[in-house]
Motif scaffolding. Sequence first.
Motif, PDB file in Angstrom:
ATOM      1  N   ILE A   1      56.958  52.143  52.839  1.00  0.00           N
ATOM      2  CA  ILE A   1      55.732  52.761  52.302  1.00  0.00           C
ATOM      3  C   ILE A   1      55.919  53.102  50.827  1.00  0.00           C
ATOM      4  O   ILE A   1      55.053  52.822  49.989  1.00  0.00           O
ATOM      5  N   LEU A   2      57.076  53.695  50.507  1.00  0.00           N
ATOM      6  CA  LEU A   2      57.335  54.071  49.111  1.00  0.00           C
ATOM      7  C   LEU A   2      57.407  52.844  48.205  1.00  0.00           C
ATOM      8  O   LEU A   2      56.932  52.884  47.063  1.00  0.00           O
TER       9      LEU A   2
ATOM     10  N   GLN B   1      53.859  51.771  47.608  1.00  0.00           N
ATOM     11  CA  GLN B   1      53.226  52.703  46.661  1.00  0.00           C
ATOM     12  C   GLN B   1      53.754  52.473  45.255  1.00  0.00           C
ATOM     13  O   GLN B   1      53.002  52.525  44.279  1.00  0.00           O
TER      14      GLN B   1
ATOM     15  N   GLU C   1      52.102  49.414  43.876  1.00  0.00           N
ATOM     16  CA  GLU C   1      50.718  49.721  43.505  1.00  0.00           C
ATOM     17  C   GLU C   1      50.661  50.535  42.214  1.00  0.00           C
ATOM     18  O   GLU C   1      49.872  50.242  41.312  1.00  0.00           O
ATOM     19  N   LEU C   2      51.512  51.544  42.105  1.00  0.00           N
ATOM     20  CA  LEU C   2      51.530  52.365  40.892  1.00  0.00           C
ATOM     21  C   LEU C   2      51.995  51.565  39.679  1.00  0.00           C
ATOM     22  O   LEU C   2      51.490  51.764  38.561  1.00  0.00           O
TER      23      LEU C   2
ATOM     24  N   ASN D   1      44.338  47.403  44.968  1.00  0.00           N
ATOM     25  CA  ASN D   1      43.436  47.950  45.985  1.00  0.00           C
ATOM     26  C   ASN D   1      42.052  48.259  45.431  1.00  0.00           C
ATOM     27  O   ASN D   1      41.298  48.993  46.056  1.00  0.00           O
TER      28      ASN D   1
ATOM     29  N   THR E   1      41.188  50.192  43.191  1.00  0.00           N
ATOM     30  CA  THR E   1      40.994  51.624  43.001  1.00  0.00           C
ATOM     31  C   THR E   1      40.617  51.932  41.560  1.00  0.00           C
ATOM     32  O   THR E   1      40.065  52.979  41.290  1.00  0.00           O
TER      33      THR E   1
END
Length: 153
Positions: free
Chosen positions: A92-93, A96, A99-100, A140, A142
Amino acid sequence: MSMASSSGNSSISTKSQSSGSEGDLQVVVDERKKKRKQSNRESARRSRMRKRKHLDELTKQVSQLAKGNGEILGTIDITTQHYLNVEAENSILRAQMEELSQRLQSLNDIVDGIINLTNATTAYERDCYLTSAQNITTKNNTLCLNQQAVFQW
């Protein structure tokens, strides 16, 4: 006759002495056999007791080892579960972080574009940049830039 009778008596007495000695010898041999049998019985009894005691010790050791194995297996199960949890969290990290990183790259591209836009010398260069930067998005969706930037010069 007296000789014959004395020699007859002596052979009888020899036979009785001989029978007496053999009888005594037989008694001694029988007594030794009895003692040996008794000694063998005691030795066999002690041997059975030692074997029983050794078997009891081995049974106890098997029980202790089985208990230890159970504890080790329990520890392995717990450790495996912790490992799987940490691995899932790391996954998960990592997602993330990716994505970041993409968001950061997009923001850096926007900042570079803004810097380039402010440094652009002609209106034509500013319009070209704005057209290419209209739909910058992250993985995503965002972060979307669907509006044209309005700058005052």
